[in-house]
Design an enzyme around this catalytic site. Structure first.
Site, PDB file in Angstrom:
ATOM      1  N   CYS A 145       0.820  -1.215   0.000  1.00 56.90           N
ATOM      2  CA  CYS A 145       0.000   0.000   0.000  1.00 56.90           C
ATOM      3  C   CYS A 145       0.853   1.264   0.000  1.00 56.90           C
ATOM      4  O   CYS A 145       0.330   2.372  -0.101  1.00 56.90           O
ATOM      5  CB  CYS A 145      -0.944  -0.006   1.190  1.00 56.90           C
ATOM      6  SG  CYS A 145      -1.793  -1.588   1.359  1.00 56.90           S
ATOM      7  N   SER A 194     -10.811   0.619   6.043  1.00 58.59           N
ATOM      8  CA  SER A 194     -10.850   1.435   4.830  1.00 58.59           C
ATOM      9  C   SER A 194     -11.546   0.642   3.725  1.00 58.59           C
ATOM     10  O   SER A 194     -11.962  -0.500   3.924  1.00 58.59           O
ATOM     11  CB  SER A 194      -9.441   1.836   4.425  1.00 58.59           C
ATOM     12  OG  SER A 194      -8.665   0.692   4.149  1.00 58.59           O
ATOM     13  N   LYS A 207     -10.217   5.811   4.739  1.00 59.37           N
ATOM     14  CA  LYS A 207     -11.487   5.380   5.323  1.00 59.37           C
ATOM     15  C   LYS A 207     -12.690   5.841   4.508  1.00 59.37           C
ATOM     16  O   LYS A 207     -13.641   5.084   4.324  1.00 59.37           O
ATOM     17  CB  LYS A 207     -11.556   5.945   6.757  1.00 59.37           C
ATOM     18  CG  LYS A 207     -12.797   5.609   7.530  1.00 59.37           C
ATOM     19  CD  LYS A 207     -12.834   4.134   7.833  1.00 59.37           C
ATOM     20  CE  LYS A 207     -14.247   3.623   8.064  1.00 59.37           C
ATOM     21  NZ  LYS A 207     -14.961   3.390   6.812  1.00 59.37           N
ATOM     22  N   HIS A 213      -9.337   3.548  -0.773  1.00 57.92           N
ATOM     23  CA  HIS A 213      -7.956   3.072  -0.677  1.00 57.92           C
ATOM     24  C   HIS A 213      -7.602   2.132  -1.845  1.00 57.92           C
ATOM     25  O   HIS A 213      -7.463   0.931  -1.672  1.00 57.92           O
ATOM     26  CB  HIS A 213      -7.775   2.365   0.676  1.00 57.92           C
ATOM     27  CG  HIS A 213      -6.391   1.904   0.980  1.00 57.92           C
ATOM     28  ND1 HIS A 213      -5.262   2.480   0.444  1.00 57.92           N
ATOM     29  CD2 HIS A 213      -5.942   0.899   1.787  1.00 57.92           C
ATOM     30  CE1 HIS A 213      -4.190   1.851   0.899  1.00 57.92           C
ATOM     31  NE2 HIS A 213      -4.562   0.889   1.705  1.00 57.92           N
TER      32      HIS A 213
END
Lengths: 419, 419
Positions: A91, A241, A362, A366
């Site tokens: 990520c 998220s 969130k 994402h």
């Protein structure tokens, strides 16, 4: 050395709409972000002057069965035969691609580079998404033992509760804040506040002739297991998220060239990166990431600033607990004080240090490989006073920060921005 | 700018044995390469002085279900919490990681970095390997139309035949040469010459009481369809590189620090990278890669040398035709003269410009994400007079080159080395 030999500015920043788009693949999303970025460049740019592409992507390999994304995205942007490289650090992929772009200009190799991030996640069924994301954790020692990402962050959550007395309501308040910010962001996937989501459910129940729910407030709503079930204790649905399709893009230039493109460039004053043990069982602490502390230290030192100088920040809230860990690791608050800071509204839009004005992972969403660059897009907008809706902070932002984590913290990259 | 602000040297280089190792995963292979690299550093190194890891890997995601490899490999090397990044550009992944390492030191960010490459390919069945590799080509416009990598390079082969009169025997001669070199390389997966393979088959037939094959020489052997079937016309079995497990590693330092580690560092005098259209149907030529020509031009210019100055080179022979395309793109010979150059032995160990003294991808093996760094390992050894077996060239190498291609040419990276 630890000091970059040239200074770097961002002159343009844009992103695709974040969401679930069954009719779009990585190519479409990237094209949308690239064009949105070009439109943000006040004095325009000849795309032929762009010398290279640094692209962050976590796993189009597993999400779409497509590897080797960088030259494909370069071609779509009309950049062939310029160099195009993909960075993958889970990520943190595009946060690190941003860092590679900064370093490339600092090295003297280029003057103008494009940095992108993209992820197309929603084609797979939920189990496929969970498995694909779990490949960013230790497959042998964690995944095969049954632990996926909600479980990994849940363990950090219980550790935080045990060590600092953090309550489940404290986690909820992070989500409530971020949804409130994201409600103002037209690019966000879930641009609704928790209050609005709650009211929507009440209205729906009334319309269906069902008993009217009796939630007193957002915390009461999020405490109701039927509205907000546990995913992995203590992390509930609204602590996680989103699974998102999206892309983001920025144009970096050597600082001395910035005024050719805009009168209000944003400078990248510091960049830092760190790593952490891959499996969380090897860590001495579950409430702090060595990768983040190391990255922050490096970035602060390069920028010549400290945590107190940071006025706003986009931090990696893949789970609500992750934002609270970040608040400690970045030195914004002592770890034992983060829950109180959130409760007191210090991190809200009108607080002393607004965090995730974009809505964060969130609420904004994402798309993992796009997240790092999307954080920079938000900072670019906020520092130039151009954040859409009512999420523009009311003060002049001279110094800001982004914090982008890979996996369960195996990677972290931090950037410091100045005007 | 196009000029790096600091100069860079290689002070150590090593690799794992290349082959098929059912009992080893990426972690094991990487550890083996890292240790082999450390052993090559004449005056030793304190591993704590290594400031970052740049790792090339094509798709541990698809090969092993494991993403986010960089922090895992950093941890195994004792580098946590130092920055660790993975680069993915198909088969050029670690060549580009090498370039990122060079650029990182040039930028002033670091003085000492480790660059690695790793791929674990042999766990999947053949069809899985083919599909995984095909993800480095255009999934939508090529793979779904039935084209995988042998087919893509086969089209380059027929184009070369049509345009330059190249014969199938010319392709075979590239493989024969590379196997001859690889026979001397203890790290090679197939360290046998084609002549030895042929003799082995004759001996086996005799032992089994079958009719003795009547192959006159290697070309005759490779022309026999039962010994060397077509994979995709005109590419036959012996025109294809291998499916391999392996890893490679180098240590880069700022040139002014090199003598701390060895009296015979090898300098990276030039680095260049380019891209090409993703799908081959969009290209104006199938006998040349824009990515390679662009990367070579950039690297030559930075090093202040031309094709004539290059004494030896490791070029990307994923298929025999690829080596012939490289010979033209790098300016070593005119495209119409490459077949004759191979036939005349110009590229052999004792020729005017030995290519792939390591055995190349054809004989040494092609763990795709490790290949770029493994090429640098061979150049490091040759320039220091340390190549094992009888493959050490008989002259002093002052200037050498590596050429590492990703996919069907979507990416290419070229490095020039000087003493």
């Amino acid at each position: 050395m630890g000091k970059l030999l040239r200074e770097i500015s961002i002159v343009g920043a844009g992103m695709s709409k974040f969401g679930a788009f069954p009719d779009k693949n990585s190519r479409d999303l990237w094209g949308e972000a690239f064009l949105n970025c070009l439109e943000s460049i006040d004095k325009g740019i000849d795309t032929q002057s762009i010398e290279a592409l640094y692209l962050g992507n976590y796993s189009s390999d597993l999400f779409e069965g497509q590897g080797h994304l960088a030259p494909m995205c370069a071609e779509l942007a009309g950049l062939t035969p310029k160099p195009a490289s993909r960075t993958e650090n889970a990520c943190a992929s595009s946060g690190i691609a941003l860092r590679e772009g900064v370093i490339a200009i600092a090295s003297g190799a280029f003057d103008i580079v494009c940095v992108g991030g993209v992820e197309k996640m929603t084609d797979l069924p939920t189990a496929g998404v969970t498995d694909t994301l779990a490949s960013a954790a230790d497959k042998i020692f964690e995944f095969y033992a049954g632990v996926t990402f909600p479980g990994l962050y849940a363990m950090m959550g219980t550790a935080h509760m045990a060590k600092y007395g953090t309550k489940k309501e404290d986690f909820m308040r992070v989500g409530i804040k971020n949804h409130k910010n994201g409600a103002f962001n037209p690019f966000a996937q879930m641009n609704q506040s928790v209050a609005d989501i709650m009211k929507g459910k009440i209205a729906k129940a009334e319309k269906a002739g069902k008993p009217k729910p009796t939630w007193k407030d957002e915390i009461d709503f999020l405490t109701d297991l039927s509205a907000n079930p546990y995913i992995a204790y203590p992390m509930r649905l609204f602590d996680c998220s989103l699974v998102t399709d999206g892309a983001a893009c920025v144009i970096l230039v050597a600082k001395d060239l910035a005024k050719k493109f805009t009168d209000t460039p944003i400078n990248i004053a510091g960049t830092g990166q760190g790593s952490e043990t891959f499996a969380i069982h090897d860590r001495s602490s579950l409430t702090s990431l060595r990768s983040a502390r190391s990255a922050a230290e490096m970035a602060y030192k390069m920028a010549g600033v400290g945590p107190k100088d940071i006025q706003i920040a986009e931090v990696h809230d893949c789970f609500t607990i992750a934002e609270m860990v970040a608040m400690g690791d970045l030195g914004f608050w002592k770890p034992e004080e983060v829950a109180k800071a959130v409760k007191d509204g210090e991190t809200a839009l009108d607080g002393s240090k607004p965090l995730n004005t974009s809505g964060g992972l969130k609420s904004k969403g994402h798309p993992v490989g796009a997240t790092g660059v999307a954080q920079a897009v938000e900072i670019f907008k906020q520092m130039r006073g151009q954040a859409e809706g009512n999420r523009q902070v009311k003060f002049d932002v001279e110094c800001a920060l982004t914090h982008n984590v890979g996996g369960s913290g195996g990677s972290c990259v931090v950037h410091v921005y100045k005007k």
